[in-house]
Design a protein around this motif. Structure first.
Motif, PDB file in Angstrom:
ATOM      1  N   GLU A  80      42.234  35.130  46.301  1.00 31.27           N
ATOM      2  CA  GLU A  80      42.961  36.331  45.867  1.00 31.27           C
ATOM      3  C   GLU A  80      42.293  37.622  46.341  1.00 31.27           C
ATOM      4  N   VAL A  81      41.080  37.528  46.864  1.00 29.43           N
ATOM      5  CA  VAL A  81      40.389  38.702  47.408  1.00 29.43           C
ATOM      6  C   VAL A  81      40.743  38.795  48.891  1.00 29.43           C
ATOM      7  N   THR A  82      41.638  39.700  49.218  1.00 35.11           N
ATOM      8  CA  THR A  82      42.175  39.766  50.587  1.00 35.11           C
ATOM      9  C   THR A  82      41.857  41.064  51.308  1.00 35.11           C
ATOM     10  N   MET A  83      41.330  42.069  50.612  1.00 36.37           N
ATOM     11  CA  MET A  83      41.054  43.350  51.260  1.00 36.37           C
ATOM     12  C   MET A  83      39.691  43.870  50.819  1.00 36.37           C
ATOM     13  N   ILE A 128      41.530  38.674  37.689  1.00 32.79           N
ATOM     14  CA  ILE A 128      41.665  38.395  36.262  1.00 32.79           C
ATOM     15  C   ILE A 128      42.784  37.401  35.971  1.00 32.79           C
ATOM     16  N   TYR A 129      43.792  37.343  36.836  1.00 29.64           N
ATOM     17  CA  TYR A 129      44.914  36.442  36.590  1.00 29.64           C
ATOM     18  C   TYR A 129      44.536  34.983  36.829  1.00 29.64           C
ATOM     19  N   VAL A 135      45.627  36.639  30.000  1.00 27.51           N
ATOM     20  CA  VAL A 135      45.551  38.045  30.397  1.00 27.51           C
ATOM     21  C   VAL A 135      46.951  38.662  30.394  1.00 27.51           C
ATOM     22  N   LEU A 136      47.041  39.924  29.995  1.00 24.67           N
ATOM     23  CA  LEU A 136      48.301  40.660  30.011  1.00 24.67           C
ATOM     24  C   LEU A 136      48.462  41.382  31.357  1.00 24.67           C
ATOM     25  N   HIS A 175      45.159  47.255  38.942  1.00 23.94           N
ATOM     26  CA  HIS A 175      43.979  46.502  39.351  1.00 23.94           C
ATOM     27  C   HIS A 175      44.168  45.017  39.067  1.00 23.94           C
ATOM     28  N   HIS A 176      43.483  44.195  39.857  1.00 20.99           N
ATOM     29  CA  HIS A 176      43.479  42.749  39.605  1.00 20.99           C
ATOM     30  C   HIS A 176      42.063  42.247  39.358  1.00 20.99           C
ATOM     31  N   GLN A 177      41.065  43.147  39.487  1.00 22.17           N
ATOM     32  CA  GLN A 177      39.685  42.811  39.183  1.00 22.17           C
ATOM     33  C   GLN A 177      39.228  43.605  37.964  1.00 22.17           C
ATOM     34  N   ALA A 178      38.112  43.174  37.379  1.00 22.69           N
ATOM     35  CA  ALA A 178      37.588  43.868  36.195  1.00 22.69           C
ATOM     36  C   ALA A 178      36.146  43.451  35.982  1.00 22.69           C
ATOM     37  N   VAL A 179      35.452  44.206  35.148  1.00 23.66           N
ATOM     38  CA  VAL A 179      34.065  43.895  34.817  1.00 23.66           C
ATOM     39  C   VAL A 179      33.992  42.537  34.124  1.00 23.66           C
ATOM     40  N   LYS A 180      33.080  41.696  34.594  1.00 26.06           N
ATOM     41  CA  LYS A 180      32.796  40.403  33.962  1.00 26.06           C
ATOM     42  C   LYS A 180      31.491  40.506  33.175  1.00 26.06           C
ATOM     43  N   ASP A 181      30.370  40.485  33.868  1.00 22.19           N
ATOM     44  CA  ASP A 181      29.073  40.684  33.236  1.00 22.19           C
ATOM     45  C   ASP A 181      28.730  42.163  33.301  1.00 22.19           C
ATOM     46  N   LEU A 182      28.535  42.763  32.141  1.00 24.37           N
ATOM     47  CA  LEU A 182      28.248  44.194  32.083  1.00 24.37           C
ATOM     48  C   LEU A 182      26.832  44.469  32.569  1.00 24.37           C
TER      49      LEU A 182
END
Length: 240
Positions: A80-83, A128-129, A135-136, A175-182
């Motif tokens: 899913e990481v394309t760019m 995240i999906y 996930v919403l 966005h489709h990414q987000a913080v995982k480990d802070l």
């Protein structure tokens, strides 16, 4: 009183015959409306010039854009990481670290939040999906950029709460990414309903804030979002 200079990071756009330095005009307009002087920082490979850029500006705005390459936090990319743009990653990570070391006020937006978290030792959900259960919606790609899309909950003991004077606001979302480990030394200051991290801030620094939505696209139709840019400009005025 002199207006503080706010540096805004940019990206390179390849077109048939030329490469252009670009960023959404809404970043520029929002900084200007907030009382700052917006200055665009081009993507260069001359990292020896970073210190000079930091000398020229009073605050730094890390803009949105491509995914940060997962190799920056020790992972290989999923499909899913394309760019990605590793050159931009390298340039902006060094720029951020120099600004952070100088105690400069910093605001990271979308990719900018993710870059801050990675620079300080955190990691991301690459998608995240695929990687978060139940996930919403967060990638409203067919919605006008100035439309509010979902709500977030803000922690009361935070700079973000001080800015908005509310523990719940509605935001846009792209966005489709987000913080995982802070990252160590940071705290979560806002989440979406299902728990996706929407804002972080440094526990010690006066003003190092990352947010996951795009307030620059909201300031004309939803005037309360100019408060974020005014907070950055005002802090830059005081510190520098």
């Amino acid at each position: 009183m002199d207006k503080p200079v706010i540096g805004i990071t940019t990206f390179c756009a390849k077109e048939p015959r030329k490469v252009y330095t670009k960023v959404s005009y809404n970043y520029i307009n929002s900084v200007s409306l907030a009382g700052g002087i917006p200055v665009l920082i081009p993507l260069l490979n001359k990292t020896e010039d970073i210190e000079r850029y930091i000398e020229l500006i009073d605050g730094l705005l890390l803009s949105g854009g491509e995914d940060v390459c997962p190799r920056e936090y020790g992972e290989n990319p999923i499909k899913e990481v394309t760019m990605i743009n590793p050159d931009r990653d390298e340039w902006e990570l060094k720029l951020y670290k120099k600004a952070y070391k100088s105690n400069m006020p910093i605001l990271g937006i979308c990719r900018g939040l993710q870059l801050i978290n990675i620079a300080e030792g955190g990691s991301l959900y690459q998608d995240i999906y695929q990687q978060v259960n139940d996930v919403l919606g967060h990638l409203s790609s067919d919605t006008e950029i100035y439309h509010l899309y979902h709500s977030i909950e803000i922690e009361e003991k935070s700079k973000l709460f001080d800015i908005f004077s509310s523990n719940r606001i509605d935001v846009n979302s792209y966005h489709h990414q987000a913080v995982k480990d802070l990252a160590p030394g940071f705290k979560v200051t806002a989440r979406s309903e299902e728990g996706i991290i929407e804002a972080i801030e440094d526990k010690e620094k006066n003003f190092v804030i990352g947010i996951q939505w795009h307030p620059e696209d909201l300031t004309m139709q939803h005037s309360e979002f100019i408060k974020l840019f005014k907070a950055l400009v005002d802090k830059a005025r005081i510190v520098y």
